[in-house]
Design an enzyme around this catalytic site. Structure first.
Site, PDB file in Angstrom:
ATOM      1  N   ASP A 162       0.879  -1.168   0.000  1.00  0.00           N
ATOM      2  CA  ASP A 162       0.000   0.000   0.000  1.00  0.00           C
ATOM      3  C   ASP A 162       0.926   1.231   0.000  1.00  0.00           C
ATOM      4  OD1 ASP A 162      -2.078   1.782   0.060  1.00  0.00           O
ATOM      5  OD2 ASP A 162      -3.147   0.828   1.716  1.00  0.00           O
TER       6      ASP A 162
HETATM    7  C1  BGC Z   1      -5.038   3.299   0.058  1.00  0.00           C
HETATM    8  C2  BGC Z   1      -5.064   2.327  -1.114  1.00  0.00           C
HETATM    9  C3  BGC Z   1      -4.819   3.080  -2.403  1.00  0.00           C
HETATM   10  C4  BGC Z   1      -3.501   3.817  -2.297  1.00  0.00           C
HETATM   11  C5  BGC Z   1      -3.179   4.602  -3.540  1.00  0.00           C
HETATM   12  C6  BGC Z   1      -3.794   4.171   0.046  1.00  0.00           C
HETATM   13  O1  BGC Z   1      -3.909   5.191   0.981  1.00  0.00           O
HETATM   14  O2  BGC Z   1      -5.110   2.585   1.267  1.00  0.00           O
HETATM   15  O3  BGC Z   1      -6.300   1.667  -1.165  1.00  0.00           O
HETATM   16  O4  BGC Z   1      -4.835   2.188  -3.485  1.00  0.00           O
HETATM   17  O5  BGC Z   1      -3.572   4.730  -1.214  1.00  0.00           O
HETATM   18  O6  BGC Z   1      -4.017   5.693  -3.653  1.00  0.00           O
END
Ligand code: BGC
Length: 814
Positions: A227
């Site tokens: 993530d």
């Molecule tokens: C989220 C993810 C997301 C990523 C990119 C993170 O803060 O938890 O679900 O894909 O950001 O935006």
């Protein structure tokens, strides 16, 4: 050209130096990976997900289809429809140059407080798995990769970067890992996202679960992506099965780059592990068509009209008619009072990274007007807790066209570095101001627009963001203020609800003022990550009492009242959890008063997740519409008027109150899933409590009888057949649900659990048989020795919801 085989991919890895390989393991920027011409690799582009394809910018001019929220998709219980949505999103992704969609989100609805509840499918692992697998098939059969997230037990937001979720092994396998398992093994997901949180003491990017479960138990050959900023340790993450740290570059984000090179040189990370990670990147590249000698198949974008009709149908199929005393469908009503804050502004999305910019949205009010009804509107109450971005009809560009604003970007030298003609008043530049303009290249920006008063009164105008802002109206300073970072706030929370400063502005009817906002870009503590700013406007409105009285008078003078209540993206969002399930503001009072004034009142609930509906028994009908995507208002008109059936069934229990719900609040950094297997309906069954609306519940516009159930001797070899009959007067669709139970089990089990479902359609009077294949895993339970099938007799019960199972039969196993 055929796709390169495994040997070919391995040879390519072998052609790369250690430096070249390690470079590939951290993103090149926020949304793309590095290309590597030496092996014919172009840059792979990823994007959020899951309610659309945002693309590489947060910009209202870069639009993409906004599909109903994931919970709504699950509420259709229709894998064919969800696969079609996946296909539509694949075409949108290709149109936007995106190879991998960061979706689906298959964490569970452990508790309705969870901020990202709207972004997940269901409280039930089997429904989540089947809907998620359909979404992934739709994407990947069209050559766009899925990234299943967030692995694992990322079911709430509080302290999400650090929380240590303690969950027992059986619960982990039977509930939280189960959707990932089906999607990885059966739908063959090409990538998985490792979550921020820790599980049982190990941060997920470094967790043994990556190798033990994904690689060894499930034979996963895809990529594990962190993530965003979740990767925090050089050796531990590399030695666990994390393959790619996002975002990049490594000089700004993540623990790899030179530090990983040094770790390999020092023998702390073995080079074959690096090779395996690179191989997985190349495998993904081959699958999405990012290798020069094996490009993917181009997809023709859908036409807007095709998208509109697909999304209109999907939204109607997701709406859950939770209660109807016969008022719906309305047919051709006389005067319709449309009331409620969410009637005027379509709430089609929750907050956070799932945000996309749809080309348009159809509000409930627009949808009902377009259907040709005699409609009168008044808001009655407010659902937003904070003032939002300035919008039409008040917001105009300096040239009087609108809605919109002009933005000018200046370098430190004072030189104009760029300008943008925007269609709204909310701006986010993440990781730089477009190509070749890194975050540090811009020192100052200006937003110019006009605000035109529709009526006379006090307009509250202001700014949301971080850092120093100067707001001018007609050349006079309104304020010069520095908005500072709230302590302990999550970055997503700051983006969704940044600090705000407002000031009153008295305007005469029709008066226009020119507005200038100056922002000292580098004064924001997050400037290196991105710049965000919103010009906010709260037009004059009556007091809350006056607004409610106006709604009551309108309802009393109308044939029917449609009250649209709900939440907003600032209430349900990534980055924080809800602390109350009540509707914001005075919406409960509004519904009660309107229903007293007009017994023909329909309450339409426009929220992503359950909210409390203490008045549910006092209104003639309750329709739950989720965050319904860009076609929300059209679908609502279709369903209210009876042109379409409300097809949805609850994918999650709708609570009557806040008692006994699992908490999202860690204690000393630890969140214990003490309820174990007993989330959602499993918990209500165990405690013998009744929710407001049970799991699986929802009625269409016809009625059904459950006539017979036939269970095969060998469940693995043949499906269960359930025959139902349409006993009403119009064609309809029924979702036939099958639950198992195990009387006298030697192990602790839920009272019952979902083992399969099938949707059927039938004309009035016709009987139809739902054919439900029960997966092998559905009757097994997890033990220290792995999956076990307890020999003996299970009961299979079929019906229209978890609380109504008129048919049952026994099946002996083992
Ligand atoms: C989220 C993810 C997301 C990523 C990119 C993170 O803060 O938890 O679900 O894909 O950001 O935006």
């Amino acid at each position: 050209m055929s796709a390169p085989d495994e040997d070919d991919l391995r040879q390519r890895v072998g052609r790369l130096s250690l430096e070249q390989k390690v470079r590939l393991l951290t993103g090149a920027d926020f949304w793309s990976l590095y290309p590597e011409p030496a092996v014919g690799l172009r840059a792979i582009v990823v994007s959020d997900g899951p309610a659309g394809v945002r693309g590489q910018t947060w910009d209202e001019r870069d639009t993409s289809a906004n599909v109903p929220s994931p919970t709504a998709l699950a509420a259709t219980w229709d894998t064919g429809r969800v696969e079609a949505i996946g296909r539509l999103l694949a075409h949108e992704a290709r149109r936007m140059g995106v190879d991998v969609l960061l979706a689906p989100t298959v964490n569970l609805h452990r508790t309705p407080y969870a901020g990202r509840h709207f972004e997940c499918y269901s409280e039930d692992p089997l429904l989540t798995a089947q809907i998620g697998a359909a979404y992934v098939r739709g994407l990947q059969r069209s050559g766009v990769g899925a990234c299943v997230k967030h692995f694992v037990a990322n079911d709430s937001e509080t302290q999400r970067m650090t929380v240590d979720v303690r969950v027992d092994d059986r619960t982990l396998h039977e509930l939280y890992l189960a959707p990932f398992e089906v999607i990885v093994r059966e739908a063959g997901a090409w990538s998985v996202m490792a979550a921020y949180n820790a599980v049982n003491g190990s941060t997920m990017t470094a967790s043994p679960l990556l190798r033990d479960i994904l690689h060894d138990e499930w034979d996963y050959d895809g990529l594990v992506v962190s993530d965003w900023t979740a990767a925090r340790s050089t050796e531990a993450d590399a030695n666990a099965a994390l393959d790619l740290a996002m975002p990049g570059p490594a000089s700004m984000f993540g623990p790899w780059g030179d530090a990983l090179l040094a770790a390999v040189a020092a023998g702390e990370v073995a080079e074959p592990l690096i090779d395996d990670k690179v191989l997985r990147i190349l495998r993904l590249a081959a699958r999405v068509g990012a290798l020069a000698d094996a490009p993917g198949h181009p997809l023709t974008p859908y036409r807007q009209q095709e998208i509109a009709s697909e999304l209109r149908g999907a939204a109607a199929a997701s709406f859950v008619l939770a209660r109807n005393d016969g008022l719906l469908p309305l047919g051709r009503p006389g005067r319709v009072a449309v009331i409620g804050p969410n009637a005027e502004v379509a709430r089609t999305l929750g907050g956070g990274s799932a945000t996309v910019y749809p080309p348009y949205t159809v509000s409930p009010l627009d949808g009902l007007r377009e259907a040709g009804l005699d409609v009168a509107f008044t808001p009655g109450a407010r659902s937003h807790l904070r003032t939002g971005a300035a919008r039409a009809p008040w917001l105009l560009r300096p040239d009087g066209s609108g809605p919109g604003a002009e933005v000018r970007l200046y370098a430190a030298s004072g030189e104009l570095a760029g300008s943008e003609r925007r269609d709204g008043a909310a701006f986010q530049w993440m990781g730089g101001f477009g190509a070749h303009r890194p975050p540090e290249s811009i020192a100052r920006l200006e937003v110019r627009c006009a605000i035109r008063a529709t009526g006379a009164g006090t307009y509250r105008i202001g700014v949301s963001g971080l850092g120093r802002y100067r707001l001018m109206a007609d050349g006079a300073e309104v304020f010069d203020a520095t908005l500072s970072m709230p302590p302990d706030a999550d970055i997503a929370e700051i983006l969704v609800t940044p600090p705000q400063r407002l000031a009153p502005l008295e305007l005469a009817a029709g008066q226009s003022v020119s507005v200038l906002v100056e922002h000292d870009v580098q004064s924001s503590p997050l400037a290196a990550l991105g710049t965000f700013l919103e010009l906010d406007l709260d037009p004059p409105h009556g007091t809350d009492d006056e607004e409610i009285e106006a709604a009551v008078s309108l309802a009393a003078a109308s044939d029917v009242a449609v009250v649209v209540v709900g939440t907003t993206a600032q209430v349900e969002s990534e980055g924080f959890d809800r602390t109350s399930l009540a509707l914001p503001g005075r919406q409960d009072e509004l519904v009660r008063r309107v229903a007293q004034a007009n017994p023909r009142t329909v309450a339409v609930v426009n929220s992503g997740a359950p909210v409390l509906l203490p008045w549910a028994a006092d209104v003639a009908a309750v329709l739950l519409t989720w965050f319904g995507g860009q076609e929300l208002g059209h679908a609502l008109a279709d369903v209210l008027l009876g042109d379409a059936e409300p097809g949805g069934r609850l994918p999650t229990t709708w609570p009557a109150d806040e008692e006994g719900l699992p908490s999202t609040q860690p204690v000393d950094g630890v969140l214990t899933y003490g309820e174990g297997l007993f989330i959602g309906y499993r918990g209500y069954d165990r405690d013998n409590r009744r929710p407001l609306f049970p799991f699986g519940h929802g009625t269409g516009y016809t009625t059904w009888s459950y006539d017979s159930i036939a269970v095969p001797v060998d469940l693995a070899g043949a499906p269960v057949a359930v025959t139902v009959r349409n006993t009403g007067t119009r064609r309809g669709r029924e979702v036939v649900q099958l639950y198992a139970s195990r009387p006298g089990s030697a192990v602790q089990r839920p009272v019952k659990w979902l083992v399969g479902f099938a949707a059927v359609d039938a004309d009035p009077g016709a009987a139809v048989t739902a054919v439900i294949q029960v997966p092998e895993r559905a009757l097994q339970h997890w033990t220290e020795r792995g999956w076990v099938l307890e020999p003996g007799t299970f009961v299979l019960a079929a019906g229209p919801s978890a609380a109504s199972l008129p048919l049952s039969a026994e099946v002996a196993v083992g």
